[in-house]
Design an enzyme around this catalytic site. Sequence first.
Site, short mmCIF file in Angstrom:
data_model
loop_
_atom_site.label_atom_id
_atom_site.label_comp_id
_atom_site.label_asym_id
_atom_site.label_seq_id
_atom_site.Cartn_x
_atom_site.Cartn_y
_atom_site.Cartn_z
N SER A 164 0.85 -1.19 0.00
CA SER A 164 0.00 0.00 0.00
C SER A 164 0.89 1.24 0.00
CB SER A 164 -0.89 0.01 1.25
OG SER A 164 -1.42 1.29 1.51
N TYR A 190 -1.17 -0.49 10.63
CA TYR A 190 -1.37 -0.82 9.22
C TYR A 190 -0.14 -0.41 8.40
CZ TYR A 190 -3.41 -0.88 4.52
OH TYR A 190 -3.65 -1.13 3.19
#
Length: 331
Positions: A164, A190
């Site tokens: 990501s 994350y």
Amino acid sequence: MTPDTTQQQHPIGSGFTAASTAEEVLRGIDLSGKNVIVTGGHAGIGRAATRALSAAGASVTVGARHPDRAAAAVAGIERVEVSRLDLLDPASVDAFAARYADSGRTLHILINGAGLAAPAELEQDARGYEAQFATNHLGHFQLTLGLLPALRAAHGARVVTVSSGAQRFGEIRWDDPHFATGGYEPTVAYAQSKLANVLFTVELDRRFAEDGIRGYAVHPGVVVGTALNSAAGEEGLRAAGLVDDSGAPIIDPEHGKKNLQQGASTIVFAAASPLLADIGGVYLKDNDISVLDDEPRPMSAVEPPSEIMSHALDPEAAQRLWELSEQLLKG
């Protein structure tokens, strides 16, 4: 001397764009006889990738925590089977790899695509490991190691790990990756897991390129319709610029906001494009190798920054994470 992992980290002019779909990227590529594993290949961009790879002739094994639900989701897609895989459960990971080994099949493509939506409160697995790090990185690390014999046997294999743009904001908490001392924040956890995905790719490629196994980390874009983003709720999606006032998705691939087919495209580009035949250990976005961008840029709902930064390609950090991951698997 430490290798320069940034040497290949520059666009190659693939001819595709941010708006290209998985089907467009695979057009003209014959994957007949190729075996593929896709974790989370029954939902969201994983399902879109599964469908596109199958259409190109590949045989796909989907790893899923709930096989019955997954089988229903991929019903009608040719050459797809489902096998139970819970990335938070080391025994389940080992069992999945053992079943695949027992089948006698080689493995040409492994797509580490499953991901955990950031829980608001700290969640841990049975070992006490933070759930995002354990799922997004450590479970896939264990799975890849378990499948190494099948990958080697292919004499030309690829390991694609979905990362990501959050890697830009991540750091590995070397002394406390599981937030045992407190201070848990979902986005921080994350970002750590997504940075770990890239560092894992760098070290995987360094260790196994001579065995014919190449590694790729992929930023699929910010995709409306995935469980990861839908967990934010409509208000969160609106704040992130992913839906309009009526709740309709905003699709703007040039600014990183994609539909499922566009989101899956860079995954299958990494998995099968002949343009990457002699390249590995790189981070991809928009169906090409990302530029290297170390300019600090804040998160933006208009155009989320997603280019790779040097810290995510640091070979010393990549080796350190690999060694830490091996230790964590021992418990």
